[in-house]
Structures are given as structure tokens and as C-alpha cells.
Design a protein around this motif. Sequence first.
Motif, PDB file in Angstrom:
ATOM      1  N   ALA A   1      44.594  36.047  41.139  1.00 14.11           N
ATOM      2  CA  ALA A   1      45.573  35.821  42.199  1.00 14.11           C
ATOM      3  C   ALA A   1      44.919  35.525  43.547  1.00 14.11           C
ATOM      4  O   ALA A   1      45.565  35.005  44.443  1.00 14.11           O
ATOM      5  N   TRP A   2      43.642  35.829  43.708  1.00 16.28           N
ATOM      6  CA  TRP A   2      42.955  35.614  44.976  1.00 16.28           C
ATOM      7  C   TRP A   2      42.195  34.289  44.999  1.00 16.28           C
ATOM      8  O   TRP A   2      42.383  33.489  45.890  1.00 16.28           O
ATOM      9  N   CYS A   3      41.321  34.054  44.039  1.00 22.49           N
ATOM     10  CA  CYS A   3      40.478  32.847  44.076  1.00 22.49           C
ATOM     11  C   CYS A   3      40.975  31.742  43.139  1.00 22.49           C
ATOM     12  O   CYS A   3      40.452  30.640  43.161  1.00 22.49           O
ATOM     13  N   HIS A   4      41.953  32.039  42.299  1.00 19.55           N
ATOM     14  CA  HIS A   4      42.582  31.087  41.380  1.00 19.55           C
ATOM     15  C   HIS A   4      41.673  30.597  40.254  1.00 19.55           C
ATOM     16  O   HIS A   4      41.965  29.600  39.611  1.00 19.55           O
ATOM     17  N   ARG A   5      40.574  31.305  40.010  1.00 24.64           N
ATOM     18  CA  ARG A   5      39.758  30.955  38.844  1.00 24.64           C
ATOM     19  C   ARG A   5      40.478  31.433  37.591  1.00 24.64           C
ATOM     20  O   ARG A   5      41.263  32.373  37.619  1.00 24.64           O
ATOM     21  N   GLN A   6      40.189  30.773  36.472  1.00 25.14           N
ATOM     22  CA  GLN A   6      40.836  31.120  35.210  1.00 25.14           C
ATOM     23  C   GLN A   6      39.868  31.852  34.299  1.00 25.14           C
ATOM     24  O   GLN A   6      38.678  31.547  34.277  1.00 25.14           O
ATOM     25  N   ARG A   7      40.407  32.812  33.551  1.00 23.67           N
ATOM     26  CA  ARG A   7      39.593  33.551  32.589  1.00 23.67           C
ATOM     27  C   ARG A   7      39.649  32.811  31.265  1.00 23.67           C
ATOM     28  O   ARG A   7      40.709  32.505  30.747  1.00 23.67           O
ATOM     29  N   VAL A   8      38.479  32.511  30.717  1.00 21.98           N
ATOM     30  CA  VAL A   8      38.379  31.799  29.439  1.00 21.98           C
ATOM     31  C   VAL A   8      37.402  32.525  28.522  1.00 21.98           C
ATOM     32  O   VAL A   8      36.524  33.257  28.985  1.00 21.98           O
ATOM     33  N   MET A   9      37.570  32.303  27.240  1.00 20.99           N
ATOM     34  CA  MET A   9      36.641  32.884  26.273  1.00 20.99           C
ATOM     35  C   MET A   9      35.577  31.849  25.942  1.00 20.99           C
ATOM     36  O   MET A   9      35.890  30.712  25.584  1.00 20.99           O
ATOM     37  N   GLY A  10      34.340  32.243  26.086  1.00 20.90           N
ATOM     38  CA  GLY A  10      33.227  31.339  25.824  1.00 20.90           C
ATOM     39  C   GLY A  10      32.901  31.272  24.347  1.00 20.90           C
ATOM     40  O   GLY A  10      33.467  32.004  23.528  1.00 20.90           O
ATOM     41  N   PRO A  11      31.975  30.398  23.971  1.00 20.85           N
ATOM     42  CA  PRO A  11      31.589  30.249  22.568  1.00 20.85           C
ATOM     43  C   PRO A  11      30.966  31.515  21.983  1.00 20.85           C
ATOM     44  O   PRO A  11      30.987  31.725  20.773  1.00 20.85           O
ATOM     45  N   ASP A  12      30.453  32.388  22.856  1.00 21.81           N
ATOM     46  CA  ASP A  12      29.865  33.648  22.394  1.00 21.81           C
ATOM     47  C   ASP A  12      30.905  34.776  22.341  1.00 21.81           C
ATOM     48  O   ASP A  12      30.567  35.934  22.163  1.00 21.81           O
ATOM     49  N   LEU A  13      32.205  34.409  22.512  1.00 21.98           N
ATOM     50  CA  LEU A  13      33.349  35.325  22.472  1.00 21.98           C
ATOM     51  C   LEU A  13      33.394  36.310  23.638  1.00 21.98           C
ATOM     52  O   LEU A  13      34.127  37.284  23.601  1.00 21.98           O
ATOM     53  N   ASN A  14      32.614  36.047  24.690  1.00 25.88           N
ATOM     54  CA  ASN A  14      32.702  36.826  25.925  1.00 25.88           C
ATOM     55  C   ASN A  14      33.674  36.139  26.872  1.00 25.88           C
ATOM     56  O   ASN A  14      33.893  34.925  26.782  1.00 25.88           O
ATOM     57  N   LEU A  15      34.263  36.895  27.804  1.00 25.62           N
ATOM     58  CA  LEU A  15      35.199  36.337  28.773  1.00 25.62           C
ATOM     59  C   LEU A  15      34.459  35.916  30.033  1.00 25.62           C
ATOM     60  O   LEU A  15      33.592  36.641  30.523  1.00 25.62           O
ATOM     61  N   TYR A  16      34.801  34.753  30.548  1.00 27.10           N
ATOM     62  CA  TYR A  16      34.186  34.205  31.748  1.00 27.10           C
ATOM     63  C   TYR A  16      35.277  33.761  32.708  1.00 27.10           C
ATOM     64  O   TYR A  16      36.377  33.408  32.294  1.00 27.10           O
ATOM     65  N   TRP A  17      34.960  33.760  33.990  1.00 25.13           N
ATOM     66  CA  TRP A  17      35.861  33.271  35.029  1.00 25.13           C
ATOM     67  C   TRP A  17      35.320  31.943  35.521  1.00 25.13           C
ATOM     68  O   TRP A  17      34.189  31.868  35.990  1.00 25.13           O
ATOM     69  N   ILE A  18      36.118  30.884  35.419  1.00 25.25           N
ATOM     70  CA  ILE A  18      35.664  29.554  35.813  1.00 25.25           C
ATOM     71  C   ILE A  18      36.692  28.889  36.731  1.00 25.25           C
ATOM     72  O   ILE A  18      37.873  29.220  36.699  1.00 25.25           O
ATOM     73  N   GLU A  19      36.211  27.963  37.547  1.00 24.76           N
ATOM     74  CA  GLU A  19      37.099  27.176  38.394  1.00 24.76           C
ATOM     75  C   GLU A  19      37.580  25.982  37.578  1.00 24.76           C
ATOM     76  O   GLU A  19      36.782  25.277  36.966  1.00 24.76           O
ATOM     77  N   VAL A  20      38.896  25.786  37.557  1.00 25.12           N
ATOM     78  CA  VAL A  20      39.488  24.709  36.763  1.00 25.12           C
ATOM     79  C   VAL A  20      40.447  23.926  37.650  1.00 25.12           C
ATOM     80  O   VAL A  20      41.204  24.512  38.428  1.00 25.12           O
ATOM     81  N   GLU A  21      40.423  22.601  37.522  1.00 23.13           N
ATOM     82  CA  GLU A  21      41.355  21.746  38.256  1.00 23.13           C
ATOM     83  C   GLU A  21      42.659  21.682  37.478  1.00 23.13           C
ATOM     84  O   GLU A  21      42.712  21.125  36.385  1.00 23.13           O
TER      85      GLU A  21
ATOM     86  N   VAL B   1      51.631  31.622  32.566  1.00 17.69           N
ATOM     87  CA  VAL B   1      50.534  32.053  33.422  1.00 17.69           C
ATOM     88  C   VAL B   1      50.762  33.509  33.803  1.00 17.69           C
ATOM     89  O   VAL B   1      51.885  33.927  34.062  1.00 17.69           O
ATOM     90  N   THR B   2      49.701  34.283  33.818  1.00 19.66           N
ATOM     91  CA  THR B   2      49.749  35.645  34.331  1.00 19.66           C
ATOM     92  C   THR B   2      48.626  35.804  35.336  1.00 19.66           C
ATOM     93  O   THR B   2      47.618  35.106  35.259  1.00 19.66           O
ATOM     94  N   HIS B   3      48.820  36.675  36.296  1.00 17.76           N
ATOM     95  CA  HIS B   3      47.835  36.848  37.361  1.00 17.76           C
ATOM     96  C   HIS B   3      47.182  38.221  37.276  1.00 17.76           C
ATOM     97  O   HIS B   3      47.804  39.191  36.871  1.00 17.76           O
ATOM     98  N   THR B   4      45.935  38.254  37.671  1.00 14.42           N
ATOM     99  CA  THR B   4      45.155  39.479  37.736  1.00 14.42           C
ATOM    100  C   THR B   4      44.139  39.297  38.854  1.00 14.42           C
ATOM    101  O   THR B   4      44.288  38.396  39.675  1.00 14.42           O
ATOM    102  N   ILE B   5      43.121  40.109  38.887  1.00  9.32           N
ATOM    103  CA  ILE B   5      42.047  39.952  39.868  1.00  9.32           C
ATOM    104  C   ILE B   5      40.721  39.917  39.115  1.00  9.32           C
ATOM    105  O   ILE B   5      40.479  40.738  38.227  1.00  9.32           O
ATOM    106  N   CYS B   6      39.893  38.947  39.441  1.00  9.93           N
ATOM    107  CA  CYS B   6      38.602  38.818  38.774  1.00  9.93           C
ATOM    108  C   CYS B   6      37.630  39.862  39.334  1.00  9.93           C
ATOM    109  O   CYS B   6      37.853  40.396  40.421  1.00  9.93           O
TER     110      CYS B   6
END
Length: 68
Positions: free
Chosen positions: A21-41, A49-54
Motif C-alpha cells: 500500500a505504500w510503495c506499490h510493489r507487487q509480491r510474486v513467487m520466484g522460480p525458487d518458490l520464495n516470495l519477492y517484492w518487485i516493481e511492476v508497470e 487486488v489486496t494490499h499489505t506492507i512490504c
Amino acid sequence: MVNLQKERSETKPRTMVVVCAWCHRQRVMGPDLNLYWIEVEGRQGTTHVTHTICPTCKTKMSGQLKVD
């Protein structure tokens, strides 16, 4: 009403996009099945959509957030 419930049960599950909700980055699951926060256009057509805080914003805002 019964038809609407039937339609909902027959539709395939939708993807939920998690956005900071603050920086608008999205949480995605990487190929190693870990969660990452990335900037997406844009959201690429996803309507759920649901909001949280990274973790980065949580650290920056820790002094301003009231945590119980």
C-alpha cells in the motif's frame, strides 16, 4: 440466486495480486518458490487486488505505525 451460486462454483480460481500500500510493489513467487517484492508497470488485467506492507516499507514506517 441458485444460478449465480452455480456460476461462481464453476468458474476457475482467480489470481490475487498482493500490492504494498505504500510503495506499490507487487509480491510474486520466484522460480525458487520464495516470495519477492518487485516493481511492476500496471496489473496486467488482474481484477483481484489486496494490499499489505512490504518488509522494506515496514522497516521505514516502523516509527510511524502503531503495532499491537
